[in-house]
Motif scaffolding. Structure first.
Motif: not given
Length: 120
Positions: A39-66
């Motif tokens: 809630p208090d983190s700086p927002p990623r604004v716009g699809r390109d920023a969201i995708v870029a941020g996701w890829l910077e912080d990505l979780d590798e497949p198989g390392t998590w369950a949801f």
């Protein structure tokens, strides 16, 4: 019975989380969407920023369950309760607040996550 628009969005989010494919991630959000990793983190604004941020912080497949369920869905508002387990070290309960356009893409995403005692 068909899945709700919210359930379809969450399923798409989980699929994108598993693939880390920029097209899968981007398909979830409008061009001007706002994504907050807390809630208090700086927002990623716009699809390109969201995708870029996701890829910077990505979780590798198989390392998590949801596991998740929809707590509330009405009009453009979606509330999702979840639990994310990283078997090697972490365990979180999650609350997502998502605003959806009629076409099913998110205009706003905010996540709350609370650590739990890790049970391995």
């Amino acid at each position: 019975m068909s899945a709700s628009r919210g359930a379809e969005w969450v399923a798409g989010y989980v699929a994108a989380w598993q693939s880390n494919d920029p097209a899968d991630i981007g398909a979830l959000f409008t061009d001007d969407a706002v994504y907050r990793t807390s809630p208090d983190s700086p927002p990623r604004v716009g699809r390109d920023a969201i995708v870029a941020g996701w890829l910077e912080d990505l979780d590798e497949p198989g390392t998590w369950a949801f596991d998740w369920s929809i707590a509330h869905e009405r009009d453009d508002l979606l509330l999702v309760q979840g639990r994310t387990v990283y078997p090697a070290a972490k365990d979180y309960v999650n609350l997502w607040i998502v605003r959806l356009e009629p076409d099913g893409r998110a205009t706003e995403f905010t996540e709350w996550y609370m650590p739990r005692d890790h049970k391995g």
